[in-house]
Motif scaffolding. Structure first.
Motif, PDB file in Angstrom:
ATOM      1  N   ARG A   3       0.833  -1.196   0.000  1.00 41.64           N
ATOM      2  CA  ARG A   3       0.000   0.000   0.000  1.00 41.64           C
ATOM      3  C   ARG A   3       0.871   1.252   0.000  1.00 41.64           C
ATOM      4  N   ASN A   4       0.476   2.243  -0.760  1.00 34.84           N
ATOM      5  CA  ASN A   4       1.218   3.498  -0.807  1.00 34.84           C
ATOM      6  C   ASN A   4       0.888   4.370   0.392  1.00 34.84           C
ATOM      7  N   ILE A   5       1.863   5.137   0.811  1.00 36.71           N
ATOM      8  CA  ILE A   5       1.627   6.142   1.841  1.00 36.71           C
ATOM      9  C   ILE A   5       1.005   7.332   1.133  1.00 36.71           C
ATOM     10  N   ARG A   6      -0.127   7.798   1.632  1.00 37.99           N
ATOM     11  CA  ARG A   6      -0.809   8.904   0.960  1.00 37.99           C
ATOM     12  C   ARG A   6      -0.197  10.247   1.368  1.00 37.99           C
ATOM     13  N   THR A   7      -0.352  11.226   0.521  1.00 33.42           N
ATOM     14  CA  THR A   7       0.142  12.567   0.790  1.00 33.42           C
ATOM     15  C   THR A   7      -0.703  13.198   1.893  1.00 33.42           C
ATOM     16  N   LEU A   8      -0.041  13.821   2.865  1.00 29.97           N
ATOM     17  CA  LEU A   8      -0.738  14.365   4.025  1.00 29.97           C
ATOM     18  C   LEU A   8      -0.723  15.890   4.085  1.00 29.97           C
ATOM     19  N   ARG A   9      -0.546  16.544   2.970  1.00 30.64           N
ATOM     20  CA  ARG A   9      -0.558  18.006   2.966  1.00 30.64           C
ATOM     21  C   ARG A   9      -1.563  18.528   1.953  1.00 30.64           C
ATOM     22  N   PRO A  10      -2.059  19.752   2.208  1.00 27.77           N
ATOM     23  CA  PRO A  10      -2.957  20.364   1.225  1.00 27.77           C
ATOM     24  C   PRO A  10      -2.221  20.548  -0.097  1.00 27.77           C
ATOM     25  N   PRO A  11      -2.867  20.488  -1.185  1.00 31.42           N
ATOM     26  CA  PRO A  11      -4.305  20.328  -1.362  1.00 31.42           C
ATOM     27  C   PRO A  11      -4.730  18.861  -1.430  1.00 31.42           C
ATOM     28  N   TYR A  12      -3.804  17.949  -1.205  1.00 32.44           N
ATOM     29  CA  TYR A  12      -4.110  16.521  -1.319  1.00 32.44           C
ATOM     30  C   TYR A  12      -4.902  16.002  -0.128  1.00 32.44           C
ATOM     31  N   ALA A  13      -4.710  16.596   1.025  1.00 32.13           N
ATOM     32  CA  ALA A  13      -5.431  16.190   2.233  1.00 32.13           C
ATOM     33  C   ALA A  13      -5.724  17.439   3.047  1.00 32.13           C
ATOM     34  N   GLU A  14      -6.974  17.732   3.258  1.00 33.84           N
ATOM     35  CA  GLU A  14      -7.347  18.930   4.013  1.00 33.84           C
ATOM     36  C   GLU A  14      -7.361  18.688   5.517  1.00 33.84           C
ATOM     37  N   ALA A  15      -7.848  17.540   5.939  1.00 30.15           N
ATOM     38  CA  ALA A  15      -7.939  17.236   7.366  1.00 30.15           C
ATOM     39  C   ALA A  15      -7.058  16.030   7.664  1.00 30.15           C
ATOM     40  N   VAL A  16      -5.940  16.277   8.323  1.00 32.23           N
ATOM     41  CA  VAL A  16      -5.002  15.214   8.664  1.00 32.23           C
ATOM     42  C   VAL A  16      -5.023  15.017  10.169  1.00 32.23           C
ATOM     43  N   SER A  17      -5.316  13.806  10.590  1.00 31.25           N
ATOM     44  CA  SER A  17      -5.380  13.519  12.023  1.00 31.25           C
ATOM     45  C   SER A  17      -4.066  12.908  12.501  1.00 31.25           C
ATOM     46  N   ASP A  18      -3.916  12.851  13.818  1.00 33.83           N
ATOM     47  CA  ASP A  18      -2.764  12.180  14.406  1.00 33.83           C
ATOM     48  C   ASP A  18      -2.742  10.711  13.988  1.00 33.83           C
ATOM     49  N   THR A  19      -3.912  10.123  13.823  1.00 33.51           N
ATOM     50  CA  THR A  19      -4.017   8.733  13.382  1.00 33.51           C
ATOM     51  C   THR A  19      -3.473   8.562  11.966  1.00 33.51           C
ATOM     52  N   ASP A  20      -3.746   9.531  11.091  1.00 29.19           N
ATOM     53  CA  ASP A  20      -3.222   9.491   9.726  1.00 29.19           C
ATOM     54  C   ASP A  20      -1.696   9.535   9.732  1.00 29.19           C
ATOM     55  N   ILE A  21      -1.142  10.402  10.564  1.00 28.14           N
ATOM     56  CA  ILE A  21       0.311  10.541  10.658  1.00 28.14           C
ATOM     57  C   ILE A  21       0.926   9.254  11.202  1.00 28.14           C
ATOM     58  N   ARG A  22       0.319   8.672  12.225  1.00 24.96           N
ATOM     59  CA  ARG A  22       0.811   7.416  12.813  1.00 24.96           C
ATOM     60  C   ARG A  22       0.757   6.288  11.784  1.00 24.96           C
ATOM     61  N   ALA A  23      -0.323   6.216  11.021  1.00 19.92           N
ATOM     62  CA  ALA A  23      -0.461   5.167  10.009  1.00 19.92           C
ATOM     63  C   ALA A  23       0.613   5.297   8.927  1.00 19.92           C
ATOM     64  N   ALA A  24       0.910   6.515   8.512  1.00 19.03           N
ATOM     65  CA  ALA A  24       1.952   6.730   7.513  1.00 19.03           C
ATOM     66  C   ALA A  24       3.318   6.337   8.072  1.00 19.03           C
ATOM     67  N   ALA A  25       3.575   6.678   9.333  1.00 22.33           N
ATOM     68  CA  ALA A  25       4.845   6.320   9.962  1.00 22.33           C
ATOM     69  C   ALA A  25       4.993   4.803  10.059  1.00 22.33           C
ATOM     70  N   LEU A  26       3.935   4.138  10.452  1.00 23.29           N
ATOM     71  CA  LEU A  26       3.949   2.679  10.550  1.00 23.29           C
ATOM     72  C   LEU A  26       4.206   2.050   9.182  1.00 23.29           C
ATOM     73  N   GLN A  27       3.536   2.555   8.165  1.00 20.73           N
ATOM     74  CA  GLN A  27       3.722   2.016   6.817  1.00 20.73           C
ATOM     75  C   GLN A  27       5.155   2.217   6.341  1.00 20.73           C
ATOM     76  N   TYR A  28       5.721   3.378   6.637  1.00 19.88           N
ATOM     77  CA  TYR A  28       7.108   3.654   6.248  1.00 19.88           C
ATOM     78  C   TYR A  28       8.066   2.678   6.919  1.00 19.88           C
ATOM     79  N   VAL A  29       7.923   2.499   8.224  1.00 12.97           N
ATOM     80  CA  VAL A  29       8.815   1.600   8.963  1.00 12.97           C
ATOM     81  C   VAL A  29       8.637   0.158   8.480  1.00 12.97           C
ATOM     82  N   ARG A  30       7.423  -0.242   8.200  1.00 10.93           N
ATOM     83  CA  ARG A  30       7.199  -1.579   7.652  1.00 10.93           C
ATOM     84  C   ARG A  30       7.925  -1.761   6.329  1.00 10.93           C
ATOM     85  N   LYS A  31       7.817  -0.753   5.465  1.00 10.25           N
ATOM     86  CA  LYS A  31       8.433  -0.839   4.145  1.00 10.25           C
ATOM     87  C   LYS A  31       9.951  -0.890   4.257  1.00 10.25           C
TER      88      LYS A  31
END
Length: 78
Positions: A3-31
């Motif tokens: 699975r790709n890590i999604r972009t977490l900045r505007p204009p690609y994502a308007e509302a980014v939660s702490d959960t979104d950031i944690r999920a991206a970090a987890l995906q990065y470390v897994r990869k």
């Protein structure tokens, strides 16, 4: 794992939660580590890496100046 890590900045994502950031970090470390779930003897190192990537990502997003979105990008709480 592919699975790709999604972009977490505007204009690609308007509302980014702490959960979104944690999920991206987890995906990065897994990869990077090649482990979906670390062995028991590697859990602490894996968790520290996720924490560090999460903190760096939150700092990056809060420091970015995205034109058309004043004040940078701030993660929201869940």
């Amino acid at each position: 794992m592919c699975r790709n890590i999604r972009t977490l900045r505007p204009p690609y994502a308007e509302a980014v939660s702490d959960t979104d950031i944690r999920a991206a970090a987890l995906q990065y470390v897994r990869k990077v580590s090649g482990f979906r779930q670390p062995a028991a003897h590697n859990v602490a190192a894996f968790d520290r890496a996720v924490d560090a990537v999460e903190a760096a990502t939150a700092e990056l997003l809060s420091s970015l100046e995205v034109r058309g979105h004043p004040g940078g990008v701030s993660p929201t709480s869940d």
